[in-house]
Design a protein around this motif. Structure first.
Motif, short mmCIF file in Angstrom:
data_model
loop_
_atom_site.label_atom_id
_atom_site.label_comp_id
_atom_site.label_asym_id
_atom_site.label_seq_id
_atom_site.Cartn_x
_atom_site.Cartn_y
_atom_site.Cartn_z
N ASP A 218 2.04 2.11 4.36
CA ASP A 218 0.69 1.75 3.89
C ASP A 218 0.81 0.84 2.67
OD1 ASP A 218 -0.56 3.21 5.85
OD2 ASP A 218 -0.90 4.99 4.59
N GLY A 219 1.71 1.20 1.77
CA GLY A 219 1.92 0.38 0.57
C GLY A 219 2.50 -0.98 0.89
N ALA A 220 3.41 -1.02 1.88
CA ALA A 220 4.02 -2.30 2.26
C ALA A 220 2.98 -3.24 2.87
CB ALA A 220 5.16 -2.05 3.25
N ARG A 221 2.09 -2.69 3.69
CA ARG A 221 1.05 -3.54 4.29
C ARG A 221 0.07 -4.03 3.23
NH1 ARG A 221 1.70 0.33 8.56
NH2 ARG A 221 0.12 1.67 7.58
N GLU A 222 -0.28 -3.18 2.31
CA GLU A 222 -1.21 -3.58 1.23
C GLU A 222 -0.60 -4.70 0.38
OE1 GLU A 222 -2.22 -0.14 -0.98
OE2 GLU A 222 -3.26 0.85 0.68
N ALA A 223 0.72 -4.67 0.22
CA ALA A 223 1.41 -5.69 -0.58
C ALA A 223 1.72 -6.95 0.24
CB ALA A 223 2.70 -5.12 -1.14
N HIS A 224 1.31 -6.94 1.52
CA HIS A 224 1.55 -8.07 2.42
C HIS A 224 3.06 -8.35 2.59
CE1 HIS A 224 -2.74 -8.84 2.37
NE2 HIS A 224 -2.72 -8.86 1.05
#
Length: 362
Positions: free
Chosen positions: A246-252
């Motif tokens: 989730d964090g990786a996707r939010e950080a693109h």
């Protein structure tokens, strides 16, 4: 042998000084005795059966313990200890015949490691094989007397389990699974496979690597040179996997670099699935990861390491002291590319990289 005895018999008889009738009888009795003795000796020499007094005692069954952070092998979970088993077989060890192996798996739960290590110590195993940083640490804390063969890590001296590579000292020796500078090589391979990548999530288990600072400090110079920005994400257990992505996707983030630890290997299939569903390129160290669905892996051949670790166990069972056995580094490295994953992500791997691969999963 019988001819030699026949030559001795007349000599012994002829050397007898007593020529009386009683002496002749004694000579005849001695000759019969020597001939009987010759036949017994000759029969024993040509017989397949050993003399009872020379029979070899039955060797005792060796008992070793294997401590693993991972899960019990199954059809869906390939056995990472296959090389170790094969190495033992090549050295003449057969489970149930001359070897008893006590297997202990933590099933990916770090809180179980100490208890499992203590259990192996109570069983009085002769050698303890510890795979990975968590298992090595648990084994070291559990015993200072039972020999330990460690399989994992990159810097045994810096990690505190060896005085030197040439002479580790104490009750531990073994093989490292990686080497300094390998992480930078992974970033280079990632850039070669996907030249446009700029944002990379670095997922790792801080409890096994000693925290974020040292890891990121070693990676940042290589990342800057490759035009990458790194995003550190810590994993402490299975519950952290979804949160991390989730964090990786939010950080693109466009790619995931999973730093090799017990936790990463244990949950490799789930990590590969999350990376694909997030449309992110994934890279790791061991072929087990690409077999589970990672796009790329480059690192030591675990089968080869396991096979070599069996020779350490064999030497210790035969009397060698672990502290005198030099620690070895990996000798074989493999680049594996999963073309099924590349197709799912609609990625074309450069031809030069494909030609260098040791294995292509299609």
């Amino acid at each position: 042998m019988s001819r030699n005895v026949e030559r001795i018999v007349p000599c012994v008889a002829g050397c007898e000084a007593d020529r009386s009738p009683d002496g002749a009888q004694r000579r005849a009795e001695r000759i019969r005795f020597l001939r009987l003795l010759a036949s017994i000796i000759t029969g024993c020499l040509v017989s397949d059966a050993p003399l009872p007094a020379l029979a070899q005692p039955r060797s005792a069954m060796a008992r070793i313990g294997v401590l693993s952070f991972g899960s019990t092998p199954s059809g869906a979970n390939p056995d990472p200890s296959a090389g170790f088993r094969r190495g033992l077989a090549e050295l003449g060890y057969v489970e149930g015949r001359n070897l008893n192996i006590e297997w202990r798996y933590a099933e990916g739960r770090p809180e179980r490691m100490a208890a499992l290590a203590a259990e192996l110590v109570r069983l009085k195993v002769e050698v303890l094989l510890a795979g990975g940083p968590a298992a090595i640490e648990a084994a070291r804390k559990a015993t200072a007397g039972i020999p330990i063969v460690a399989l994992g890590g990159s810097d045994p001296v810096g990690e505190g389990w060896a005085q030197s590579l040439a002479r580790p000292g104490g009750n531990i020796t073994g093989l490292t699974a990686t080497f300094p500078g390998l992480s930078e090589k992974h970033l280079e391979l990632l850039k070669e496979a996907l030249p446009g990548v700029t944002r990379v999530a670095v997922m790792f288990a801080p409890t096994e690597l000693g925290g974020r600072a040292g890891l990121m400090a070693s990676l940042e110079p290589a990342a800057r040179a490759l035009g990458m920005q790194l995003h550190a994400l810590e994993l402490r257990g299975a519950d952290d996997l979804d949160v991390a992505f989730d964090g990786a996707r939010e950080a693109h983030d466009e790619a995931v670099y999973a730093v090799a630890t017990n936790l990463i290997v244990t949950y490799r299939a789930r990590l590969a699935q999350l990376a694909k569903s997030s449309r992110m390129v994934s890279i790791g160290e061991f072929p087990l990861l690409t077999q589970a669905g990672f796009l790329l892996s480059y690192g030591a051949d675990l089968d080869d390491l396991g096979r070599r670790s069996a020779t350490y166990v064999d030497k210790i069972l035969k009397g060698a002291r672990p502290g005198d056995l030099p620690i070895e580094r990996p000798a074989k490295f493999r680049l594996v590319i999963n073309l099924r994953t590349a197709k799912a992500l609609d990625i074309t791997i450069p031809r030069g990289l494909l030609l260098r691969a040791d294995e292509l999963i299609e």
